[in-house]
Scaffold this motif. Structure first.
Motif, PDB file in Angstrom:
ATOM      1  N   ALA A  49      42.036  36.007  53.362  1.00 57.85           N
ATOM      2  CA  ALA A  49      41.517  34.755  52.686  1.00 57.85           C
ATOM      3  C   ALA A  49      40.474  35.030  51.818  1.00 57.85           C
ATOM      4  O   ALA A  49      40.372  34.218  50.809  1.00 57.85           O
ATOM      5  N   LYS A  50      39.779  36.538  52.111  1.00 58.77           N
ATOM      6  CA  LYS A  50      38.924  36.745  50.933  1.00 58.77           C
ATOM      7  C   LYS A  50      39.519  37.267  49.811  1.00 58.77           C
ATOM      8  O   LYS A  50      39.087  36.882  48.603  1.00 58.77           O
TER       9      LYS A  50
ATOM     10  N   LYS B  39      40.588  33.057  43.194  1.00 62.09           N
ATOM     11  CA  LYS B  39      40.041  31.759  42.492  1.00 62.09           C
ATOM     12  C   LYS B  39      38.988  31.723  42.007  1.00 62.09           C
ATOM     13  O   LYS B  39      38.739  30.840  41.153  1.00 62.09           O
ATOM     14  N   GLN B  40      37.802  32.137  42.558  1.00 59.39           N
ATOM     15  CA  GLN B  40      36.762  32.045  42.149  1.00 59.39           C
ATOM     16  C   GLN B  40      36.264  32.972  40.948  1.00 59.39           C
ATOM     17  O   GLN B  40      35.314  32.427  39.942  1.00 59.39           O
TER      18      GLN B  40
ATOM     19  N   GLU C 297      40.935  37.302  57.975  1.00 58.90           N
ATOM     20  CA  GLU C 297      39.389  37.022  57.057  1.00 58.90           C
ATOM     21  C   GLU C 297      39.884  38.028  55.859  1.00 58.90           C
ATOM     22  O   GLU C 297      39.465  37.520  54.658  1.00 58.90           O
TER      23      GLU C 297
ATOM     24  N   GLY D  52      45.758  31.310  50.927  1.00 54.71           N
ATOM     25  CA  GLY D  52      45.511  29.969  50.298  1.00 54.71           C
ATOM     26  C   GLY D  52      45.924  29.808  49.054  1.00 54.71           C
ATOM     27  O   GLY D  52      45.424  28.899  48.499  1.00 54.71           O
TER      28      GLY D  52
ATOM     29  N   ASP E  16      40.120  33.865  47.957  1.00 53.14           N
ATOM     30  CA  ASP E  16      38.800  33.122  47.454  1.00 53.14           C
ATOM     31  C   ASP E  16      38.310  33.910  46.023  1.00 53.14           C
ATOM     32  O   ASP E  16      37.904  33.469  45.309  1.00 53.14           O
ATOM     33  N   THR E  17      38.655  35.274  46.363  1.00 50.17           N
ATOM     34  CA  THR E  17      37.971  35.938  45.178  1.00 50.17           C
ATOM     35  C   THR E  17      38.815  35.643  44.023  1.00 50.17           C
ATOM     36  O   THR E  17      38.375  35.777  42.965  1.00 50.17           O
TER      37      THR E  17
END
Length: 384
Positions: free
Chosen positions: A316-317, A323-324, A313, A345, A320-321
């Protein structure tokens, strides 16, 4: 002389030595040999970011048994190096079939040194394993033995600025080497989003400003030698400080733990770098890129070894952080949890093997583009 370093940092250290003006620089395994005078030895201890120790060889000889070792060590003029009122220690590193115990070699060498002092000075120095005035290093490979003086004393990663640490602090030499491997040159803004006790931030600021790595350190073993030249040493320090340059970007550190933020701020203050480094209490996963221009990010997330986390988890965060929220960012991250990298990822552009202590790790590079990667290439195709 011989400079010790960490695995994989030999080219970095060789480049540093050449830039400082060393002669005959040659890379070894976890070490780099070089030539220089006494002033250069002072400068190497002061300025090298990726060196752990600087050894000054006294004598190299062939050894086939303990008598050879004793005689060769005894024959060195120890009274010209230090006095009987000082303490000393001997450490041995070896790869040989002649001796099977490095402690035995150290004791034999100690006996030779003490016996020589007794004969010449009529008194002997004491051994101190904790904090000796003089450190003597013996290296034996097959039947070649080198006796050296350790000019550094405590490892050069002990810079003198880090008073407070967290559970899993990163070694200062490792931090500096990773920053150099990442291409950090002080020409953009910098962020460590999980700054811990602030080591990356401080080393990044010192690189950016060309501040000598060990400017905050108060002592070296060479200061206890009879030939120590305090005036020359001060000239070396002054000349090195004259090469400090101005830094016009931001160095930012985040950590969600208030204790980490406090520790970092105190360490930054100890390093006299408060004007360059800003530390804030923030959860990286709730942040966005703090500047509109190019950003250089280097960080050391928890591996799940000493700091408990839900690895899949958490990583993965991270992905995500990035990328976004972090377009236009060069992201470098070190982790020994190689399995965890799958959860990010993102496909790393580079993976560099490194060791964090005894843990085998990877320094990975993610290039976060402005917009999508596809859009970037389309623009390039159109000549934009």
């Amino acid at each position: 002389m011989l400079a010790k370093t960490l695995f994989g940092f030999e080219p970095l250290l060789a480049k540093e030595l050449r830039n400082l003006g060393a002669g005959n620089v040659e890379e070894g395994v976890r070490n780099v040999s070089f030539e220089g005078d006494t002033g250069f030895m002072y400068k190497a201890n002061l300025c090298l970011r990726t060196a752990l120790k600087i050894y000054k060889p006294l004598r190299t000889f062939k050894v086939y048994n303990e008598k050879d070792l004793y005689k060769a060590v005894y024959d060195i003029n120890w009274s010209s190096i230090f006095g009987p009122d000082q303490t000393f220690a001997v450490d041995t590193n070896m790869n040989t079939e002649i001796f099977n115990n490095s402690m035995f070699v150290s004791l034999k060498a100690k006996d030779a040194i003490v016996d020589k002092f007794r004969r010449v000075e009529r008194e002997r120095p004491n051994v101190s394993t904790q904090d000796p005035d003089v450190r003597i290093h013996i290296h034996i490979h097959d039947n070649t033995c080198t006796v050296s003086l350790d000019s550094s004393g405590n490892s050069l990663h002990q810079r003198g600025y880090r008073i407070l640490t967290n559970i899993a602090p990163i070694n200062e030499v490792l931090a500096a080497g990773l920053l150099l491997k990442s291409g950090w040159d002080g020409l953009t803004d910098f962020l460590d989003p999980m700054c811990g006790s602030g080591t990356f931030l401080i080393e990044a600021a010192m690189i950016a400003c060309n501040i000598p790595a060990n400017i905050n350190r108060e002592s070296y073993a060479f200061m206890n030698w009879k030939d120590y030249d305090a005036e020359l040493h001060q000239k070396i320090v002054d000349a090195s400080l004259n090469k400090v340059r101005e830094f016009r970007h931001k160095i930012l550190g985040y950590d969600k733990a208030p204790s980490a933020v406090r520790k970092t701020q105190e360490n930054v203050e100890n390093a006299n770098l408060s004007e360059y480094i800003t530390v804030e209490r923030k959860d990286f996963f709730r942040t966005e890129k703090p500047v509109d221009t190019k950003l250089h990010m280097v960080f050391n997330p928890p591996y799940g070894e000493r700091l408990p986390i839900e690895v899949d988890e958490f990583y993965a965060k991270i992905g995500d952080t990035l990328k976004q929220q972090y377009p236009g960012t060069d992201v470098w991250m070190i982790t020994s949890n190689l399995e965890a990298l799958k959860y990010v990822g993102l496909r790393p552009s580079r993976k560099i093997k490194a060791f964090n202590g005894k843990l085998e790790a990877r320094l990975v590079y993610y290039e976060m583009y402005e917009g999508s990667k596809k859009a970037k290439y389309n623009k390039e195709d159109q000549g934009v």
